[in-house]
Design a protein around this motif. Structure first.
Motif, short mmCIF file in Angstrom:
data_model
loop_
_atom_site.label_atom_id
_atom_site.label_comp_id
_atom_site.label_asym_id
_atom_site.label_seq_id
_atom_site.Cartn_x
_atom_site.Cartn_y
_atom_site.Cartn_z
N ASP A 1 -42.32 11.72 116.09
CA ASP A 1 -41.68 13.03 115.97
C ASP A 1 -40.49 12.82 115.67
OD1 ASP A 1 -43.24 14.54 116.46
OD2 ASP A 1 -43.53 15.13 118.81
N PRO A 2 -39.05 13.12 114.65
CA PRO A 2 -38.10 12.57 114.48
C PRO A 2 -37.45 13.31 115.33
CG PRO A 2 -38.78 15.11 113.48
CD PRO A 2 -39.89 14.77 114.24
N LEU A 3 -36.08 12.49 115.79
CA LEU A 3 -35.35 12.76 116.89
C LEU A 3 -34.06 13.37 116.12
CD1 LEU A 3 -34.15 11.41 119.50
CD2 LEU A 3 -32.94 9.83 118.46
N PRO A 4 -33.64 14.55 116.42
CA PRO A 4 -32.76 15.11 115.79
C PRO A 4 -31.38 14.41 115.78
CG PRO A 4 -33.98 16.94 117.22
CD PRO A 4 -34.14 15.29 117.78
N ILE A 5 -30.64 14.31 114.78
CA ILE A 5 -29.10 13.34 115.16
C ILE A 5 -28.44 14.47 114.62
CG2 ILE A 5 -27.78 11.57 114.12
CD1 ILE A 5 -29.69 10.54 115.94
N ARG B 1 -25.87 21.55 115.09
CA ARG B 1 -25.57 21.01 113.70
C ARG B 1 -26.37 19.93 113.35
NH1 ARG B 1 -23.74 25.68 111.10
NH2 ARG B 1 -22.78 26.73 112.48
N GLN B 2 -27.79 19.73 112.97
CA GLN B 2 -28.50 18.35 112.54
C GLN B 2 -28.39 18.76 111.24
OE1 GLN B 2 -32.81 18.99 113.34
NE2 GLN B 2 -33.53 17.25 113.08
N ALA B 3 -27.64 16.91 111.13
CA ALA B 3 -27.76 16.61 109.65
C ALA B 3 -29.11 15.31 109.25
CB ALA B 3 -26.19 15.45 109.89
N PHE B 4 -29.27 14.80 110.34
CA PHE B 4 -29.95 14.13 110.26
C PHE B 4 -31.72 14.15 111.41
CE2 PHE B 4 -26.27 11.90 109.43
CZ PHE B 4 -26.29 12.17 108.12
N SER B 5 -32.59 13.45 110.42
CA SER B 5 -33.45 13.35 111.34
C SER B 5 -34.36 12.29 111.80
CB SER B 5 -35.00 14.03 110.94
OG SER B 5 -34.87 15.68 110.95
N LEU B 6 -34.30 11.35 112.79
CA LEU B 6 -34.65 9.75 113.03
C LEU B 6 -36.19 9.68 113.26
CD1 LEU B 6 -33.87 7.38 113.42
CD2 LEU B 6 -33.37 7.18 115.62
N PHE B 7 -37.00 8.77 112.23
CA PHE B 7 -38.21 9.20 112.63
C PHE B 7 -38.49 7.62 112.65
CE2 PHE B 7 -38.46 12.67 109.70
CZ PHE B 7 -39.64 13.41 109.60
N LEU B 8 -39.55 7.19 113.48
CA LEU B 8 -39.60 5.98 113.24
C LEU B 8 -41.43 6.01 112.82
CD1 LEU B 8 -40.94 3.05 114.10
CD2 LEU B 8 -41.48 3.77 116.62
N ALA B 9 -41.38 5.24 111.06
CA ALA B 9 -43.11 5.02 111.09
C ALA B 9 -43.31 3.89 110.89
CB ALA B 9 -42.61 5.38 109.80
N VAL B 10 -44.50 3.39 111.70
CA VAL B 10 -45.03 2.21 111.93
C VAL B 10 -46.58 1.50 111.29
CG1 VAL B 10 -46.81 1.28 113.33
CG2 VAL B 10 -44.87 2.86 114.56
N ARG C 1 -34.98 9.50 126.12
CA ARG C 1 -33.33 9.10 126.70
C ARG C 1 -32.57 9.89 124.84
NH1 ARG C 1 -29.01 8.29 127.26
NH2 ARG C 1 -28.12 6.18 127.75
N PHE C 2 -32.97 9.98 124.58
CA PHE C 2 -31.85 10.41 122.68
C PHE C 2 -31.46 11.27 122.47
CE2 PHE C 2 -32.39 5.47 123.47
CZ PHE C 2 -30.78 5.17 124.08
N ALA C 3 -32.12 12.06 123.18
CA ALA C 3 -32.69 13.82 122.79
C ALA C 3 -31.24 14.48 122.73
CB ALA C 3 -33.83 14.51 122.92
N PRO C 4 -30.85 14.78 121.39
CA PRO C 4 -29.39 16.58 122.15
C PRO C 4 -29.98 16.54 123.77
CG PRO C 4 -30.20 16.49 119.99
CD PRO C 4 -31.50 15.79 120.35
N GLN C 5 -29.30 17.00 124.75
CA GLN C 5 -28.72 17.79 125.60
C GLN C 5 -27.89 18.87 125.57
OE1 GLN C 5 -27.82 15.22 129.14
NE2 GLN C 5 -29.64 13.47 128.14
N PRO C 6 -28.55 19.70 125.74
CA PRO C 6 -27.46 20.93 126.08
C PRO C 6 -26.06 20.72 126.93
CG PRO C 6 -29.35 21.70 127.28
CD PRO C 6 -29.72 19.82 127.71
N ALA C 7 -24.75 21.46 126.74
CA ALA C 7 -23.52 20.81 127.22
C ALA C 7 -23.16 20.29 127.99
CB ALA C 7 -22.16 21.65 126.39
N SER C 8 -23.70 21.57 129.03
CA SER C 8 -24.15 21.45 130.29
C SER C 8 -24.46 20.13 131.28
CB SER C 8 -24.24 22.63 131.76
OG SER C 8 -26.48 22.81 130.91
N ARG C 9 -25.27 19.45 130.19
CA ARG C 9 -26.20 18.63 131.14
C ARG C 9 -25.60 17.12 130.00
NH1 ARG C 9 -32.38 19.38 130.50
NH2 ARG C 9 -31.93 16.73 130.85
N ARG C 10 -25.12 17.19 129.37
CA ARG C 10 -24.22 15.98 128.04
C ARG C 10 -23.45 15.01 128.81
NH1 ARG C 10 -22.27 18.28 123.78
NH2 ARG C 10 -25.01 18.75 122.85
N LYS C 11 -24.01 13.45 129.07
CA LYS C 11 -23.00 12.42 129.46
C LYS C 11 -21.80 12.29 128.91
CE LYS C 11 -27.33 10.95 132.20
NZ LYS C 11 -27.78 10.05 132.41
#
Length: 312
Positions: free
Chosen positions: A259-263, A269-278, A299-309
């Motif tokens: 599944d793509p990781l939204p960047i 504002r999503q500009a990219f979709s990070l795919f792994l293809a094996v 681990r790297f998915a976007p988080q709501p602003a209140s939870r963002r580290k």
């Protein structure tokens, strides 16, 4: 000469790739596999980033500083246990010269720097041994495709998939692809050549998909949405359709596609979709890649602003 590009989102992307590269070599090095890292848009090996420091809490004036951070090439070279072979591809002459300096900095590494078009260089690489052995050898690789825009050709992905030995991390430029696609197919015009090159001629299927579900006219509090807000919601849904369609396209070529990781370049504002293809069809390889990909997306998915580290 560090390469200036991206923003905080670039670190998210690079952190995700570095995690996978580390897992990949941890898994394969004990088996004495010949591991390869191929960076098709390697830049200069470093990147420059602006960061604000100071402020009220620090008790100092706010100022903007420029930091030099490790790019994907340098990050890959620092992974332990190390990859056996590295190929860095870069079109720009000055950036290629900077990459050559990495040979002196990492004298124990087998580093090859290729100056040229990423598609042409990758086509040449996979047309030669060991990749022509169709997965029968002890060679396994990871390709990182991090284009500046719509540079990666569909035929390049197909050529990599045919090796059955190479995994691909592709930063798919979903925003740029969406901008090429007019609301009606009759409005595509000369952009069709670009879409043919990046997606293959099958992109026309996108115009026969069911239309996105109509956006709600009111928000949760009963307020009527503006025309601009309605358009934005509809466009976001269209991105999701394109993403799902492109994932299926990749699945027709590769053994497994994550599944793509939204960047996000800005919040929501999503500009990219990070795919792994094996590429490796063996069950053990696919199962391991699935495990690593699940962790990356969690681990790297976007988080709501209140939870963002805020750790950068």
């Amino acid at each position: 000469m560090a390469h200036k590009y991206g923003g905080p989102w670039s670190e998210v992307k690079l952190d995700a790739i570095q995690y996978y590269l580390q897992c990949f070599t941890n898994a394969l090095s004990p088996r004495n596999m010949e591991t390869w890292y191929i960076d098709a848009f390697a830049g200069s090996g470093d990147r420059e980033a602006e960061r604000e420091i100071g402020g009220l809490l620090a008790g100092t004036p706010i100022e903007t500083i420029i930091e030099t951070l490790d790019g994907s090439a340098r990050r890959a070279l620092k992974i332990i246990p190390p990859y056996r072979h590295f190929i860095f591809v870069e079109m720009d002459k000055e950036r290629s010269s900077e990459l050559l300096k990495l040979k002196a900095e990492f004298p124990g590494c087998d580093i090859q720097v290729r100056q040229g078009d990423a598609n042409a260089e990758l086509a040449d690489i996979v047309s030669r041994p060991p990749w022509t052995l169709q997965g029968a050898s002890m060679h396994r690789g990871v390709v990182f495709l991090d284009p500046y825009s719509l540079q990666v050709e569909w035929k390049t992905l197909q050529a990599i998939a045919r090796t059955k030995s190479i995994d691909v991390w592709y930063l798919f430029p979903i925003r740029d692809v969406t901008r090429q696609l007019a609301h009606k197919i009759s409005g595509i015009g000369p952009k069709s050549d670009t879409l043919d090159r990046v997606l293959g001629p099958e992109w026309r299927e996108l115009y026969s998909l069911p239309p996105p579900a109509p956006a709600a006219q009111n928000d949760l509090f009963g307020a009527v949405q503006s025309d601009e807000e309605k358009e934005e919601l509809r466009r976001v849904e269209k991105w999701q359709q394109i993403e799902a369609w492109f994932k299926k396209r990749l699945e027709d070529e590769f053994a497994f596609v994550s599944d793509p990781l939204p960047i996000l370049v800005r919040q929501n504002r999503q500009a990219f979709s990070l795919f792994l293809a094996v590429g490796n069809p063996k069950k053990a390889a696919v199962d391991l890649a699935k495990q690593f990909a699940r962790y990356v997306n969690k681990r790297f998915a976007p988080q709501p602003a209140s939870r963002r580290k805020f750790d950068r």
